[in-house]
Design an enzyme around this catalytic site. Sequence first.
Site, PDB file in Angstrom:
ATOM      1  N   GLN A 114       0.843  -1.189   0.000  1.00 32.97           N
ATOM      2  CA  GLN A 114       0.000   0.000   0.000  1.00 32.97           C
ATOM      3  C   GLN A 114       0.883   1.245   0.000  1.00 32.97           C
ATOM      4  OE1 GLN A 114      -1.817  -1.924   3.631  1.00 32.97           O
ATOM      5  NE2 GLN A 114      -3.620  -0.879   2.875  1.00 32.97           N
ATOM      6  N   ASN A 115       2.189   1.041   0.109  1.00 31.00           N
ATOM      7  CA  ASN A 115       3.116   2.167   0.212  1.00 31.00           C
ATOM      8  C   ASN A 115       3.479   2.705  -1.165  1.00 31.00           C
ATOM      9  OD1 ASN A 115       3.035   1.580   2.921  1.00 31.00           O
ATOM     10  ND2 ASN A 115       4.929   0.380   2.885  1.00 31.00           N
ATOM     11  N   VAL A 116       3.688   4.010  -1.223  1.00 27.80           N
ATOM     12  CA  VAL A 116       4.000   4.650  -2.504  1.00 27.80           C
ATOM     13  C   VAL A 116       5.478   5.034  -2.570  1.00 27.80           C
ATOM     14  CG1 VAL A 116       1.653   5.589  -2.686  1.00 27.80           C
ATOM     15  CG2 VAL A 116       3.465   7.020  -1.713  1.00 27.80           C
ATOM     16  N   HIS A 132      -1.366   1.581  -4.440  1.00 27.02           N
ATOM     17  CA  HIS A 132      -1.642   3.020  -4.377  1.00 27.02           C
ATOM     18  C   HIS A 132      -0.650   3.817  -5.225  1.00 27.02           C
ATOM     19  CE1 HIS A 132      -3.794   2.177  -0.291  1.00 27.02           C
ATOM     20  NE2 HIS A 132      -4.535   1.864  -1.338  1.00 27.02           N
ATOM     21  N   CYS A 161       1.389  11.711 -22.820  1.00 26.31           N
ATOM     22  CA  CYS A 161       2.000  10.383 -22.865  1.00 26.31           C
ATOM     23  C   CYS A 161       2.836  10.239 -24.130  1.00 26.31           C
ATOM     24  CB  CYS A 161       0.904   9.315 -22.839  1.00 26.31           C
ATOM     25  SG  CYS A 161       1.532   7.636 -23.035  1.00 26.31           S
ATOM     26  N   CYS A 164       0.909   7.443 -26.312  1.00 31.47           N
ATOM     27  CA  CYS A 164      -0.432   7.579 -26.897  1.00 31.47           C
ATOM     28  C   CYS A 164      -0.969   9.009 -26.844  1.00 31.47           C
ATOM     29  CB  CYS A 164      -1.408   6.634 -26.201  1.00 31.47           C
ATOM     30  SG  CYS A 164      -1.985   7.226 -24.594  1.00 31.47           S
ATOM     31  N   GLY A 201       3.545  -4.447   8.849  1.00 30.74           N
ATOM     32  CA  GLY A 201       3.429  -2.997   8.987  1.00 30.74           C
ATOM     33  C   GLY A 201       2.082  -2.451   8.582  1.00 30.74           C
ATOM     34  N   THR A 202       1.048  -3.265   8.722  1.00 28.76           N
ATOM     35  CA  THR A 202      -0.292  -2.773   8.388  1.00 28.76           C
ATOM     36  C   THR A 202      -1.333  -3.528   9.205  1.00 28.76           C
ATOM     37  OG1 THR A 202      -1.974  -2.549   6.662  1.00 28.76           O
ATOM     38  CG2 THR A 202      -0.400  -4.336   6.371  1.00 28.76           C
ATOM     39  N   ASN A 227       3.911  -7.017  13.094  1.00 32.18           N
ATOM     40  CA  ASN A 227       3.429  -5.686  13.427  1.00 32.18           C
ATOM     41  C   ASN A 227       3.886  -5.302  14.821  1.00 32.18           C
ATOM     42  OD1 ASN A 227       1.930  -4.591  11.222  1.00 32.18           O
ATOM     43  ND2 ASN A 227       0.269  -6.041  11.643  1.00 32.18           N
TER      44      ASN A 227
HETATM   45 ZN   LIG Z   1      -0.565   6.576 -22.921  1.00 30.83          ZN
END
Ligand SMILES: [Zn+2]
Length: 265
Positions: A114-116, A132, A161, A164, A201-202, A227
């Site tokens: 879930q970490n970014v 995420h 992009c 595309c 960790g969650t 945890n």
């Molecule tokens: Zn694209």
Amino acid sequence: MAANAERASDAQILAAARALLAARYVIALTGAGMSVESGIPPFRGPGGLWTKYGEPPMNGYQIFLADPKKAWEDRIRRQDDELWGPLKVAKPNPGHQALAELEALGVLRFLITQNVDDLHRQAGHNALAEIHGNWKLIRCIECGARFKAEEIRLEVLPPQCPQCEGLLKGDTVAFGEPIPPEVLRQCADHAALADAVIVAGTSATVYPAAGFALEVKQRGGQLIEANLYESEISRVCDLSLRGPTGEVLPRLAAAVADLRRARLS
Ligand SMILES: [Zn+2]
């Protein structure tokens, strides 16, 4: 720190290592607790960024779509604030490295985070889904292609992009934004194969991530948590390893490697 500094015993670590080696297909689910140990403040709870500064708008994605140029200008202005600063200097901790070791040992087959913060990748993890998103990447909302931020020219906003000409957005999933379907599909595919999950960790209460772990449990699989504190997920876990993930997971990885060596010799 809580007065209750409970730590997993060696016997508990060994039991978890045995369970992992007995499983056919192990996946992991990780969350903010792992990032906190690398100096990244959480969003929620005491000291959380949202607790301090207020929650971001629940319709962040719609705000982005309504005026992508302004959203990009805001993003560029925010590069040095309290959230982005710690992300830039954070390094993987021994917990991230231990999960990468379990992958290298062939024990851990897939990781859902879930970490970014990119720290699992920096630790050398290969098979993973960042549900995420990843703060270092830019994603095309039309074709889903991802790019490193430095590959995208920002002279004209919003950027297009390269593949595309679709609208580009930070890969981090905003409130109101659907999680990219191919990421969810990947998670569901691996969860369907799994008979053991390491939850690290969650508290595994945020969906859809929590659902992948609970689904494995409902099919009779093993749930092993690492945890610091007891949480919602503890009640349904087969084994709870208490302590910082940066301490518990390296002990677990070492125990798995030892058992493996002992069996081979
Ligand atoms: Zn694209």
